[in-house]
Motif scaffolding. Structure first.
Motif, short mmCIF file in Angstrom:
data_model
loop_
_atom_site.label_atom_id
_atom_site.label_comp_id
_atom_site.label_asym_id
_atom_site.label_seq_id
_atom_site.Cartn_x
_atom_site.Cartn_y
_atom_site.Cartn_z
N PHE A 100 -3.84 -148.30 -75.57
CA PHE A 100 -4.84 -147.25 -75.74
C PHE A 100 -4.24 -145.89 -76.09
CE2 PHE A 100 -8.64 -144.77 -74.89
CZ PHE A 100 -9.57 -145.57 -75.52
N PRO A 101 -3.11 -145.47 -75.49
CA PRO A 101 -2.54 -144.17 -75.90
C PRO A 101 -2.24 -144.11 -77.39
CG PRO A 101 -1.51 -144.90 -73.87
CD PRO A 101 -2.36 -146.05 -74.37
N ALA A 102 -1.76 -145.22 -77.97
CA ALA A 102 -1.49 -145.24 -79.41
C ALA A 102 -2.79 -145.12 -80.19
CB ALA A 102 -0.75 -146.52 -79.79
N LEU A 103 -3.87 -145.73 -79.70
CA LEU A 103 -5.17 -145.62 -80.37
C LEU A 103 -5.65 -144.17 -80.35
CD1 LEU A 103 -7.58 -147.12 -81.72
CD2 LEU A 103 -8.60 -147.23 -79.45
N ILE A 104 -5.51 -143.50 -79.22
CA ILE A 104 -5.91 -142.10 -79.11
C ILE A 104 -5.10 -141.27 -80.10
CG2 ILE A 104 -5.97 -140.07 -77.61
CD1 ILE A 104 -6.44 -142.02 -75.26
N LEU A 105 -3.80 -141.53 -80.17
CA LEU A 105 -2.93 -140.80 -81.11
C LEU A 105 -3.39 -141.04 -82.55
CD1 LEU A 105 -0.37 -139.07 -81.50
CD2 LEU A 105 0.87 -141.21 -81.79
N LYS A 106 -3.71 -142.28 -82.89
CA LYS A 106 -4.17 -142.58 -84.24
C LYS A 106 -5.45 -141.82 -84.56
CE LYS A 106 -3.93 -147.20 -84.13
NZ LYS A 106 -4.03 -148.58 -84.61
N VAL A 107 -6.35 -141.75 -83.59
CA VAL A 107 -7.62 -141.06 -83.82
C VAL A 107 -7.39 -139.56 -83.97
CG1 VAL A 107 -9.84 -140.43 -82.77
CG2 VAL A 107 -9.04 -142.79 -82.65
N MET A 108 -6.59 -138.96 -83.07
CA MET A 108 -6.43 -137.51 -83.05
C MET A 108 -5.46 -137.01 -84.11
SD MET A 108 -8.60 -136.56 -80.90
CE MET A 108 -8.23 -134.82 -80.72
N VAL B 145 -1.42 -132.81 -70.67
CA VAL B 145 -1.64 -133.87 -71.66
C VAL B 145 -0.30 -134.39 -72.17
CG1 VAL B 145 -2.57 -134.35 -73.96
CG2 VAL B 145 -3.95 -133.07 -72.32
N SER B 146 0.65 -133.48 -72.41
CA SER B 146 1.97 -133.90 -72.91
C SER B 146 2.71 -134.77 -71.89
CB SER B 146 2.82 -132.66 -73.23
OG SER B 146 2.19 -131.86 -74.18
N LEU B 147 2.74 -134.32 -70.65
CA LEU B 147 3.44 -135.07 -69.60
C LEU B 147 2.75 -136.40 -69.31
CD1 LEU B 147 4.22 -132.13 -67.16
CD2 LEU B 147 5.90 -133.46 -68.44
N ALA B 148 1.45 -136.46 -69.50
CA ALA B 148 0.72 -137.70 -69.26
C ALA B 148 0.91 -138.69 -70.39
CB ALA B 148 -0.77 -137.40 -69.05
N MET B 149 0.74 -138.23 -71.63
CA MET B 149 0.70 -139.15 -72.76
C MET B 149 2.06 -139.65 -73.22
SD MET B 149 -2.46 -138.13 -75.23
CE MET B 149 -2.30 -139.66 -76.12
N LEU B 150 3.06 -138.77 -73.26
CA LEU B 150 4.33 -139.17 -73.86
C LEU B 150 4.97 -140.39 -73.19
CD1 LEU B 150 6.47 -138.69 -76.03
CD2 LEU B 150 7.68 -137.28 -74.36
N PRO B 151 5.03 -140.46 -71.86
CA PRO B 151 5.66 -141.65 -71.27
C PRO B 151 4.96 -142.96 -71.65
CG PRO B 151 5.43 -139.93 -69.62
CD PRO B 151 4.67 -139.47 -70.84
N MET B 152 3.65 -142.92 -71.85
CA MET B 152 2.93 -144.15 -72.20
C MET B 152 3.06 -144.45 -73.69
SD MET B 152 2.31 -144.57 -69.15
CE MET B 152 1.55 -146.18 -69.13
N LEU B 153 3.10 -143.40 -74.53
CA LEU B 153 3.27 -143.61 -75.97
C LEU B 153 4.67 -144.14 -76.30
CD1 LEU B 153 1.53 -140.47 -77.51
CD2 LEU B 153 0.94 -142.85 -77.96
N ALA B 154 5.67 -143.59 -75.62
CA ALA B 154 7.06 -143.94 -75.92
C ALA B 154 7.64 -144.95 -74.93
CB ALA B 154 7.91 -142.67 -75.94
N ARG C 161 -12.75 -153.29 -78.16
CA ARG C 161 -11.50 -152.71 -77.64
C ARG C 161 -10.32 -153.58 -78.05
NH1 ARG C 161 -12.70 -152.59 -72.55
NH2 ARG C 161 -13.55 -150.48 -72.61
N GLU C 162 -10.46 -154.88 -77.84
CA GLU C 162 -9.37 -155.80 -78.17
C GLU C 162 -9.08 -155.78 -79.68
OE1 GLU C 162 -8.26 -160.52 -77.72
OE2 GLU C 162 -9.79 -159.66 -76.41
N CYS C 163 -10.12 -155.82 -80.50
CA CYS C 163 -9.94 -155.84 -81.95
C CYS C 163 -9.33 -154.53 -82.46
CB CYS C 163 -11.27 -156.08 -82.66
SG CYS C 163 -11.92 -157.76 -82.45
N PHE C 164 -9.87 -153.40 -82.02
CA PHE C 164 -9.39 -152.11 -82.52
C PHE C 164 -7.99 -151.77 -82.01
CE2 PHE C 164 -14.07 -151.06 -83.00
CZ PHE C 164 -14.06 -151.14 -84.39
N LEU C 165 -7.63 -152.25 -80.84
CA LEU C 165 -6.29 -152.00 -80.33
C LEU C 165 -5.25 -152.83 -81.08
CD1 LEU C 165 -6.81 -151.79 -76.46
CD2 LEU C 165 -6.33 -149.92 -78.03
N ASN C 166 -5.67 -153.95 -81.63
CA ASN C 166 -4.73 -154.85 -82.29
C ASN C 166 -4.69 -154.74 -83.80
OD1 ASN C 166 -3.61 -156.16 -79.98
ND2 ASN C 166 -5.57 -157.19 -79.71
#
Length: 197
Positions: free
Chosen positions: A96-104, A153-162, A15-20
């Motif tokens: 983690f939200p950025a990681l999910i975005l990268k994957v999806m 999903v939009s209301l949940a993810m956007l505040p954490m991504l941005a 988790r630490e390696c892939f997030l960084n």
């Protein structure tokens, strides 16, 4: 050292390696060194780097999915609870939200199928529960449930991504108190949307 401890340490290190760093740049040697175990343990527990990556995503998201499912079992349908749970989970794993975005969105790493499976599990459960609330028969193809799910999903993810940009614009941090207020507000928005379906 117990077997489960080794697997958990590898998950935490991954988790630490892939997030960084980017998926392609992270090596099994790096992960094993961070976990303090032999590289062969990755193959033993997860089969490969891909398997470890997928399990890391599953282990990070599954507690959130399970908690959401537990919330949906009682009679009260408070969307604010869902948002609060998501925000607190992501605060513990801020990258983690950025990681999910990268994957999806960017198709980076092999975790797309895991995220798709978890989202589908949540979709099926949510569709059934919403149909119960509305007193209707469950129709999984009914687009109104997808509208509600995508809004969530939009209301949940956007505040954490941005989060950094939003904090800069607002001139204050999105601390737990602010996120609690945001969760309650977004919960009311979603409930209003549900009532209009």
């Amino acid at each position: 050292m117990q077997e489960s401890d080794v697997a958990n340490r590898l998950i935490d290190a991954a988790r630490e390696c892939f997030l960084n760093d980017e998926y392609q740049r992270v090596t099994t040697r790096q992960i094993a060194a961070k976990a303090g175990v032999a590289v062969s343990m990755i193959r033993y527990y997860f089969g490969s780097k891909d398997g470890l990556y997928e399990d890391m995503i599953r282990q990070t998201l599954l507690p959130l999915i399970e908690a959401v499912e537990q919330l949906s079992l009682d009679g009260d349908w408070d969307f604010g609870d869902f948002f609060a749970l998501y925000y607190s989970t992501m605060q513990e794993n801020p990258k983690f939200p950025a990681l999910i975005l990268k994957v999806m969105a960017l198709n980076q790493g092999p975790g797309k199928n895991v995220i798709r499976q978890l989202l589908e599990r949540g979709r099926q459960r949510g569709t059934r529960r919403l149909a119960e609330i509305k007193g209707e028969e469950t129709e999984s193809e009914d687009p109104k449930y997808d509208l509600l799910r995508i809004s969530f999903v939009s209301l949940a993810m956007l505040p954490m991504l941005a989060k950094p940009v939003l904090e800069e614009q607002m001139g204050h941090v999105m601390d737990p108190d602010f996120l609690k207020q945001l969760a309650e507000f977004n919960g009311r928005l979603l409930k209003s949307g549900l009532q209009s379906l």
